[in-house]
Scaffold this motif. Structure first.
Motif, PDB file in Angstrom:
ATOM      1  N   LEU A 129     -42.187 -57.502 -41.843  1.00  0.00           N
ATOM      2  CA  LEU A 129     -41.850 -58.557 -42.806  1.00  0.00           C
ATOM      3  C   LEU A 129     -42.935 -58.700 -43.860  1.00  0.00           C
ATOM      4  CD1 LEU A 129     -40.191 -61.026 -43.755  1.00  0.00           C
ATOM      5  CD2 LEU A 129     -41.477 -62.389 -42.080  1.00  0.00           C
ATOM      6  N   SER A 130     -44.179 -58.799 -43.431  1.00  0.00           N
ATOM      7  CA  SER A 130     -45.281 -58.996 -44.372  1.00  0.00           C
ATOM      8  C   SER A 130     -45.431 -57.800 -45.312  1.00  0.00           C
ATOM      9  CB  SER A 130     -46.587 -59.218 -43.601  1.00  0.00           C
ATOM     10  OG  SER A 130     -47.659 -59.480 -44.474  1.00  0.00           O
ATOM     11  N   MET A 131     -45.322 -56.590 -44.762  1.00  0.00           N
ATOM     12  CA  MET A 131     -45.477 -55.403 -45.593  1.00  0.00           C
ATOM     13  C   MET A 131     -44.302 -55.208 -46.541  1.00  0.00           C
ATOM     14  SD  MET A 131     -48.408 -54.234 -45.201  1.00  0.00           S
ATOM     15  CE  MET A 131     -48.117 -52.840 -46.295  1.00  0.00           C
ATOM     16  N   THR A 132     -43.103 -55.653 -46.142  1.00  0.00           N
ATOM     17  CA  THR A 132     -41.947 -55.578 -47.048  1.00  0.00           C
ATOM     18  C   THR A 132     -42.200 -56.415 -48.285  1.00  0.00           C
ATOM     19  OG1 THR A 132     -40.405 -55.186 -45.227  1.00  0.00           O
ATOM     20  CG2 THR A 132     -39.482 -56.041 -47.285  1.00  0.00           C
ATOM     21  N   ILE A 133     -42.700 -57.629 -48.087  1.00  0.00           N
ATOM     22  CA  ILE A 133     -43.028 -58.497 -49.227  1.00  0.00           C
ATOM     23  C   ILE A 133     -44.142 -57.880 -50.061  1.00  0.00           C
ATOM     24  CG2 ILE A 133     -43.880 -60.781 -49.904  1.00  0.00           C
ATOM     25  CD1 ILE A 133     -42.661 -61.819 -47.241  1.00  0.00           C
ATOM     26  N   PHE A 134     -45.180 -57.424 -49.388  1.00  0.00           N
ATOM     27  CA  PHE A 134     -46.344 -56.821 -50.055  1.00  0.00           C
ATOM     28  C   PHE A 134     -45.935 -55.655 -50.952  1.00  0.00           C
ATOM     29  CE2 PHE A 134     -49.736 -53.630 -50.027  1.00  0.00           C
ATOM     30  CZ  PHE A 134     -50.853 -54.373 -50.359  1.00  0.00           C
ATOM     31  N   LEU A 135     -45.140 -54.740 -50.402  1.00  0.00           N
ATOM     32  CA  LEU A 135     -44.758 -53.544 -51.151  1.00  0.00           C
ATOM     33  C   LEU A 135     -43.743 -53.859 -52.252  1.00  0.00           C
ATOM     34  CD1 LEU A 135     -44.512 -51.003 -48.191  1.00  0.00           C
ATOM     35  CD2 LEU A 135     -46.311 -51.163 -49.914  1.00  0.00           C
ATOM     36  N   THR A 136     -42.842 -54.800 -51.990  1.00  0.00           N
ATOM     37  CA  THR A 136     -41.855 -55.160 -53.011  1.00  0.00           C
ATOM     38  C   THR A 136     -42.515 -55.814 -54.206  1.00  0.00           C
ATOM     39  OG1 THR A 136     -40.177 -55.462 -51.283  1.00  0.00           O
ATOM     40  CG2 THR A 136     -39.709 -56.402 -53.447  1.00  0.00           C
ATOM     41  N   VAL A 137     -43.455 -56.709 -53.953  1.00  0.00           N
ATOM     42  CA  VAL A 137     -44.183 -57.336 -55.057  1.00  0.00           C
ATOM     43  C   VAL A 137     -44.968 -56.278 -55.819  1.00  0.00           C
ATOM     44  CG1 VAL A 137     -46.016 -58.975 -55.649  1.00  0.00           C
ATOM     45  CG2 VAL A 137     -44.320 -59.574 -53.924  1.00  0.00           C
ATOM     46  N   GLY A 138     -45.594 -55.354 -55.089  1.00  0.00           N
ATOM     47  CA  GLY A 138     -46.328 -54.281 -55.749  1.00  0.00           C
ATOM     48  C   GLY A 138     -45.447 -53.442 -56.651  1.00  0.00           C
ATOM     49  N   ALA A 139     -44.195 -53.211 -56.224  1.00  0.00           N
ATOM     50  CA  ALA A 139     -43.272 -52.390 -57.007  1.00  0.00           C
ATOM     51  C   ALA A 139     -42.724 -53.129 -58.223  1.00  0.00           C
ATOM     52  CB  ALA A 139     -42.118 -51.929 -56.124  1.00  0.00           C
ATOM     53  N   LEU A 140     -42.588 -54.451 -58.112  1.00  0.00           N
ATOM     54  CA  LEU A 140     -41.928 -55.216 -59.168  1.00  0.00           C
ATOM     55  C   LEU A 140     -42.871 -55.868 -60.172  1.00  0.00           C
ATOM     56  CD1 LEU A 140     -39.165 -57.055 -57.073  1.00  0.00           C
ATOM     57  CD2 LEU A 140     -38.912 -55.015 -58.498  1.00  0.00           C
ATOM     58  N   SER A 141     -44.161 -55.872 -59.878  1.00  0.00           N
ATOM     59  CA  SER A 141     -45.093 -56.601 -60.740  1.00  0.00           C
ATOM     60  C   SER A 141     -46.114 -55.667 -61.357  1.00  0.00           C
ATOM     61  CB  SER A 141     -45.809 -57.704 -59.945  1.00  0.00           C
ATOM     62  OG  SER A 141     -46.530 -57.139 -58.869  1.00  0.00           O
ATOM     63  N   HIS A 142     -46.743 -56.169 -62.419  1.00  0.00           N
ATOM     64  CA  HIS A 142     -47.776 -55.393 -63.117  1.00  0.00           C
ATOM     65  C   HIS A 142     -49.088 -55.517 -62.375  1.00  0.00           C
ATOM     66  CE1 HIS A 142     -50.199 -53.694 -66.315  1.00  0.00           C
ATOM     67  NE2 HIS A 142     -50.949 -54.782 -66.317  1.00  0.00           N
ATOM     68  N   ASN A 143     -49.798 -54.410 -62.217  1.00  0.00           N
ATOM     69  CA  ASN A 143     -51.091 -54.409 -61.535  1.00  0.00           C
ATOM     70  C   ASN A 143     -52.218 -54.613 -62.532  1.00  0.00           C
ATOM     71  OD1 ASN A 143     -53.182 -53.911 -59.615  1.00  0.00           O
ATOM     72  ND2 ASN A 143     -53.348 -51.855 -60.434  1.00  0.00           N
ATOM     73  N   ASN A 144     -53.117 -55.559 -62.212  1.00  0.00           N
ATOM     74  CA  ASN A 144     -54.292 -55.739 -63.065  1.00  0.00           C
ATOM     75  C   ASN A 144     -55.577 -55.797 -62.242  1.00  0.00           C
ATOM     76  OD1 ASN A 144     -53.878 -58.188 -61.834  1.00  0.00           O
ATOM     77  ND2 ASN A 144     -54.004 -59.413 -63.691  1.00  0.00           N
TER      78      ASN A 144
END
Length: 202
Positions: free
Chosen positions: A128-143
């Motif tokens: 569950l935690s990694m699903t959220i982590f990876l989905t946010v990483g895929a959908l958001s800009h990294n800074n």
């Protein structure tokens, strides 16, 4: 906003261990090791640690587990030093981390069948935690400094290793540590979900 650096041991303690990590990274680069090679060695050591734990060679197993985790930090430092952080390296890093965690938890589940349900809940919380982590990483800009958006939280890799080590070394309270680990990861998942709402719901 990227919350990297706001939570727990990985972020609070990073500035203290970074000189050691960077020193080892430079030594390995001089030996012509690549970051991906070190990532692979980290995976192999993690699996070896699980095997040692299965064979009741617990203290060496835990020590090797922590060496695996240390190399998991060194590989990223190497990539940053040579400015060759790749998407493939990121994929290897995240995937191999989970393989090591699963190897140790499954080993414990095999050794202690009466606790298997608790270990199932623990694995579900990690998913569950990694699903959220990876989905946010895929959908958001990294800074941040990493090659993907890093969401910090209550339970990061160091806390995970502490919990895993406790589960291996302290058999009398193994179930209690497993429950606390699961709760901590669920809290982390909720933290990441709330942060995701701030990041994505704009």
């Amino acid at each position: 906003m990227n919350k990297e650096g706001d939570n727990m041991l990985d972020t609070y303690g990073r500035k203290y261990v970074n000189p050691i990590i960077n020193t080892f990274a430079k030594i390995l680069l001089k030996c012509r090791c690549t970051p991906n090679c070190v990532t692979t060695i980290s995976l192999i050591l993690g699996i070896v640690s699980a095997l040692l734990i299965y064979w009741d060679i617990t203290i060496p197993g835990v020590i090797i587990l922590w060496i695996s985790g240390f190399l998991d930090s060194v590989d990223g430092a190497m990539a940053r030093i040579i400015k060759k952080s790749t998407s493939w390296g990121t994929l290897m890093d995240i995937t191999f981390d989970r393989v090591v965690e699963m190897a140790v938890i499954i080993t414990l589940a095999i050794k202690y069948p009466n606790s298997q349900l608790l270990f199932c809940f623990l694995l579900c919380s990690i998913i569950l935690s990694m699903t959220i982590f990876l989905t946010v990483g895929a959908l958001s800009h990294n800074n941040g400094i990493k090659s993907f958006r890093y969401q910090a939280g209550l339970t990061e890799r160091t806390e995970g290793f502490l919990f895993l080590s406790g589960m291996v070394l302290f058999s009398g309270v193994r179930d209690g540590i497993s429950i606390l680990f699961t709760i901590a990861i669920i809290i982390t998942a909720l933290q990441r979900m709330l942060e995701a709402k701030r990041i994505l719901d704009k």
